[in-house]
Scaffold this motif. Structure first.
Motif, PDB file in Angstrom:
ATOM      1  N   VAL A 179      -6.516 113.180 115.941  1.00 27.91           N
ATOM      2  CA  VAL A 179      -5.362 113.567 115.116  1.00 27.91           C
ATOM      3  C   VAL A 179      -5.719 114.788 114.265  1.00 27.91           C
ATOM      4  O   VAL A 179      -4.917 115.716 114.130  1.00 27.91           O
ATOM      5  N   ALA A 180      -6.924 114.819 113.713  1.00 25.10           N
ATOM      6  CA  ALA A 180      -7.352 115.969 112.906  1.00 25.10           C
ATOM      7  C   ALA A 180      -7.352 117.244 113.741  1.00 25.10           C
ATOM      8  O   ALA A 180      -6.947 118.307 113.260  1.00 25.10           O
ATOM      9  N   THR A 181      -7.777 117.148 114.971  1.00 29.59           N
ATOM     10  CA  THR A 181      -7.791 118.311 115.857  1.00 29.59           C
ATOM     11  C   THR A 181      -6.390 118.878 116.029  1.00 29.59           C
ATOM     12  O   THR A 181      -6.201 120.088 116.147  1.00 29.59           O
ATOM     13  N   ILE A 182      -5.390 118.019 115.990  1.00 31.55           N
ATOM     14  CA  ILE A 182      -4.008 118.453 116.144  1.00 31.55           C
ATOM     15  C   ILE A 182      -3.440 119.009 114.841  1.00 31.55           C
ATOM     16  O   ILE A 182      -2.795 120.055 114.832  1.00 31.55           O
ATOM     17  N   VAL A 183      -3.657 118.326 113.721  1.00 34.05           N
ATOM     18  CA  VAL A 183      -2.985 118.710 112.477  1.00 34.05           C
ATOM     19  C   VAL A 183      -3.738 119.751 111.656  1.00 34.05           C
ATOM     20  O   VAL A 183      -3.142 120.389 110.786  1.00 34.05           O
ATOM     21  N   TYR A 184      -5.035 119.947 111.915  1.00 29.03           N
ATOM     22  CA  TYR A 184      -5.783 120.958 111.164  1.00 29.03           C
ATOM     23  C   TYR A 184      -5.548 122.347 111.757  1.00 29.03           C
ATOM     24  O   TYR A 184      -5.425 122.491 112.973  1.00 29.03           O
ATOM     25  N   PRO A 185      -5.513 123.360 110.910  1.00 34.44           N
ATOM     26  CA  PRO A 185      -5.341 124.730 111.413  1.00 34.44           C
ATOM     27  C   PRO A 185      -6.496 125.121 112.340  1.00 34.44           C
ATOM     28  O   PRO A 185      -7.623 124.643 112.195  1.00 34.44           O
ATOM     29  N   SER A 186      -6.223 126.011 113.275  1.00 36.54           N
ATOM     30  CA  SER A 186      -7.235 126.415 114.253  1.00 36.54           C
ATOM     31  C   SER A 186      -8.397 127.177 113.628  1.00 36.54           C
ATOM     32  O   SER A 186      -9.473 127.251 114.215  1.00 36.54           O
ATOM     33  N   GLU A 187      -8.221 127.734 112.420  1.00 36.84           N
ATOM     34  CA  GLU A 187      -9.291 128.465 111.751  1.00 36.84           C
ATOM     35  C   GLU A 187     -10.405 127.545 111.249  1.00 36.84           C
ATOM     36  O   GLU A 187     -11.478 128.007 110.905  1.00 36.84           O
ATOM     37  N   VAL A 188     -10.157 126.256 111.204  1.00 37.47           N
ATOM     38  CA  VAL A 188     -11.117 125.296 110.653  1.00 37.47           C
ATOM     39  C   VAL A 188     -12.119 124.876 111.721  1.00 37.47           C
ATOM     40  O   VAL A 188     -11.742 124.527 112.832  1.00 37.47           O
ATOM     41  N   THR A 189     -13.404 124.916 111.362  1.00 36.03           N
ATOM     42  CA  THR A 189     -14.470 124.432 112.243  1.00 36.03           C
ATOM     43  C   THR A 189     -15.208 123.299 111.531  1.00 36.03           C
ATOM     44  O   THR A 189     -15.019 123.066 110.346  1.00 36.03           O
ATOM     45  N   GLY A 190     -16.059 122.600 112.265  1.00 34.97           N
ATOM     46  CA  GLY A 190     -16.808 121.491 111.686  1.00 34.97           C
ATOM     47  C   GLY A 190     -15.957 120.255 111.459  1.00 34.97           C
ATOM     48  O   GLY A 190     -16.297 119.399 110.637  1.00 34.97           O
ATOM     49  N   VAL A 191     -14.867 120.143 112.216  1.00 31.72           N
ATOM     50  CA  VAL A 191     -13.908 119.061 112.007  1.00 31.72           C
ATOM     51  C   VAL A 191     -14.536 117.689 112.281  1.00 31.72           C
ATOM     52  O   VAL A 191     -14.346 116.747 111.511  1.00 31.72           O
ATOM     53  N   ARG A 192     -15.287 117.562 113.362  1.00 35.48           N
ATOM     54  CA  ARG A 192     -15.845 116.255 113.743  1.00 35.48           C
ATOM     55  C   ARG A 192     -16.735 115.704 112.629  1.00 35.48           C
ATOM     56  O   ARG A 192     -16.572 114.559 112.197  1.00 35.48           O
ATOM     57  N   GLU A 193     -17.682 116.477 112.151  1.00 35.13           N
ATOM     58  CA  GLU A 193     -18.594 116.002 111.104  1.00 35.13           C
ATOM     59  C   GLU A 193     -17.825 115.682 109.819  1.00 35.13           C
ATOM     60  O   GLU A 193     -18.084 114.675 109.159  1.00 35.13           O
ATOM     61  N   PHE A 194     -16.884 116.546 109.473  1.00 32.31           N
ATOM     62  CA  PHE A 194     -16.081 116.340 108.268  1.00 32.31           C
ATOM     63  C   PHE A 194     -15.279 115.039 108.354  1.00 32.31           C
ATOM     64  O   PHE A 194     -15.305 114.212 107.431  1.00 32.31           O
ATOM     65  N   VAL A 195     -14.578 114.842 109.456  1.00 37.72           N
ATOM     66  CA  VAL A 195     -13.765 113.635 109.626  1.00 37.72           C
ATOM     67  C   VAL A 195     -14.648 112.398 109.647  1.00 37.72           C
ATOM     68  O   VAL A 195     -14.337 111.392 109.004  1.00 37.72           O
ATOM     69  N   ASN A 196     -15.766 112.457 110.364  1.00 39.91           N
ATOM     70  CA  ASN A 196     -16.680 111.310 110.401  1.00 39.91           C
ATOM     71  C   ASN A 196     -17.148 110.943 108.998  1.00 39.91           C
ATOM     72  O   ASN A 196     -17.150 109.769 108.620  1.00 39.91           O
ATOM     73  N   SER A 197     -17.545 111.934 108.220  1.00 39.79           N
ATOM     74  CA  SER A 197     -18.035 111.684 106.864  1.00 39.79           C
ATOM     75  C   SER A 197     -16.929 111.153 105.964  1.00 39.79           C
ATOM     76  O   SER A 197     -17.131 110.192 105.213  1.00 39.79           O
ATOM     77  N   TYR A 198     -15.769 111.765 106.027  1.00 39.38           N
ATOM     78  CA  TYR A 198     -14.651 111.346 105.182  1.00 39.38           C
ATOM     79  C   TYR A 198     -14.216 109.920 105.523  1.00 39.38           C
ATOM     80  O   TYR A 198     -14.049 109.073 104.639  1.00 39.38           O
ATOM     81  N   VAL A 199     -14.030 109.653 106.799  1.00 38.61           N
ATOM     82  CA  VAL A 199     -13.570 108.334 107.225  1.00 38.61           C
ATOM     83  C   VAL A 199     -14.617 107.265 106.902  1.00 38.61           C
ATOM     84  O   VAL A 199     -14.271 106.172 106.449  1.00 38.61           O
ATOM     85  N   THR A 200     -15.882 107.574 107.082  1.00 38.18           N
ATOM     86  CA  THR A 200     -16.939 106.623 106.741  1.00 38.18           C
ATOM     87  C   THR A 200     -16.879 106.259 105.261  1.00 38.18           C
ATOM     88  O   THR A 200     -16.962 105.082 104.901  1.00 38.18           O
ATOM     89  N   GLY A 201     -16.705 107.263 104.404  1.00 40.22           N
ATOM     90  CA  GLY A 201     -16.594 107.002 102.977  1.00 40.22           C
ATOM     91  C   GLY A 201     -15.390 106.148 102.636  1.00 40.22           C
ATOM     92  O   GLY A 201     -15.479 105.219 101.826  1.00 40.22           O
ATOM     93  N   ARG A 202     -14.254 106.429 103.256  1.00 36.60           N
ATOM     94  CA  ARG A 202     -13.030 105.659 102.996  1.00 36.60           C
ATOM     95  C   ARG A 202     -13.190 104.201 103.442  1.00 36.60           C
ATOM     96  O   ARG A 202     -12.814 103.276 102.732  1.00 36.60           O
ATOM     97  N   VAL A 203     -13.747 104.014 104.627  1.00 37.58           N
ATOM     98  CA  VAL A 203     -13.894 102.673 105.196  1.00 37.58           C
ATOM     99  C   VAL A 203     -14.885 101.839 104.382  1.00 37.58           C
ATOM    100  O   VAL A 203     -14.627 100.671 104.086  1.00 37.58           O
ATOM    101  N   GLU A 204     -16.010 102.438 104.017  1.00 34.05           N
ATOM    102  CA  GLU A 204     -17.030 101.689 103.277  1.00 34.05           C
ATOM    103  C   GLU A 204     -16.594 101.379 101.849  1.00 34.05           C
ATOM    104  O   GLU A 204     -16.980 100.359 101.296  1.00 34.05           O
ATOM    105  N   ALA A 205     -15.789 102.243 101.266  1.00 29.17           N
ATOM    106  CA  ALA A 205     -15.375 102.043  99.873  1.00 29.17           C
ATOM    107  C   ALA A 205     -14.257 101.018  99.721  1.00 29.17           C
ATOM    108  O   ALA A 205     -14.145 100.381  98.671  1.00 29.17           O
ATOM    109  N   ASP A 206     -13.430 100.839 100.750  1.00 24.97           N
ATOM    110  CA  ASP A 206     -12.258  99.980 100.603  1.00 24.97           C
ATOM    111  C   ASP A 206     -11.968  99.232 101.907  1.00 24.97           C
ATOM    112  O   ASP A 206     -11.226  99.732 102.762  1.00 24.97           O
TER     113      ASP A 206
END
Length: 193
Positions: free
Chosen positions: A64-91
């Motif tokens: 989903v991030a690959t679709i909704v993020y602008p094409s100028e953005v790189t490093g999406v996989r690591e960013f999403v993995n880190s963000y989602v991991t933090g969200r899941v572990e916190a709540d």
């Protein structure tokens, strides 16, 4: 065209903006213990067991991030993995709702494409989100499936991007309120881009 590279530091800042505190970048590493369910088992999931956020859900967030993020953005996989991991572990309660939103998306995708969302090519994934009505749906955590997908997947990912320093720079708010910089940063004209 300038590339904007997202990092774990950006994920930490986005998590902070979401009210999540983590112990540092090392805490944002996805645990790949092999116990998480795959896309194949997700296809067979009957929904009788309480859902657990696993690799399939994480991969769906990345798609989903690959679709909704602008094409100028790189490093999406690591960013999403880190963000989602933090969200899941916190709540854990939110993690359950996030898992349910992914399941809602997969149910819709199975109806129209006979497979889970992550098994589709990017173009078909985008058409699937559009067909589900996610773009026009109000983000409602307790609404119908398209509202939950909008709230837990699309809006959460966009919030993560634009609350990060790199995402802020992308849209010209490098120093949003709550970040250091002082009043002098607000008294300067915007950069010409």
């Amino acid at each position: 065209m300038t590339d904007y590279e997202l990092t774990r530091r950006d994920a930490l800042k986005a998590l902070g903006a979401a009210g999540v505190t983590v112990g540092g970048a090392a805490a944002l590493v996805w645990n790949e213990s092999g116990t998480d369910k795959s896309a194949e088992s997700a296809e067979k999931d009957t929904g009788t067991v309480e859902p657990e956020f696993g690799d399939h859900e994480r991969e769906t967030y990345h798609a989903v991030a690959t679709i909704v993020y602008p094409s100028e953005v790189t490093g999406v996989r690591e960013f999403v993995n880190s963000y989602v991991t933090g969200r899941v572990e916190a709540d854990p309660e939110r993690a359950t709702e996030m898992t349910t939103a992914v399941a809602d998306l997969d149910v819709y995708t199975r109806e129209w494409e006979d497979t889970v969302f992550t098994a589709l090519d990017t173009e078909t994934q985008e058409e699937t989100l559009r067909g589900m009505g996610v773009k026009a749906a109000d983000p409602e955590p307790h609404g119908d499936p398209r509202h939950r997908v909008r709230y837990y997947l699309v809006n959460d990912l966009l919030f993560a991007l634009y609350s990060s320093p790199t995402g802020g720079e992308l849209v010209g708010i490098e120093n949003p309120q709550g970040y250091p910089g002082g009043t002098s940063s607000y008294q300067q004209p915007p950069n010409d881009r």
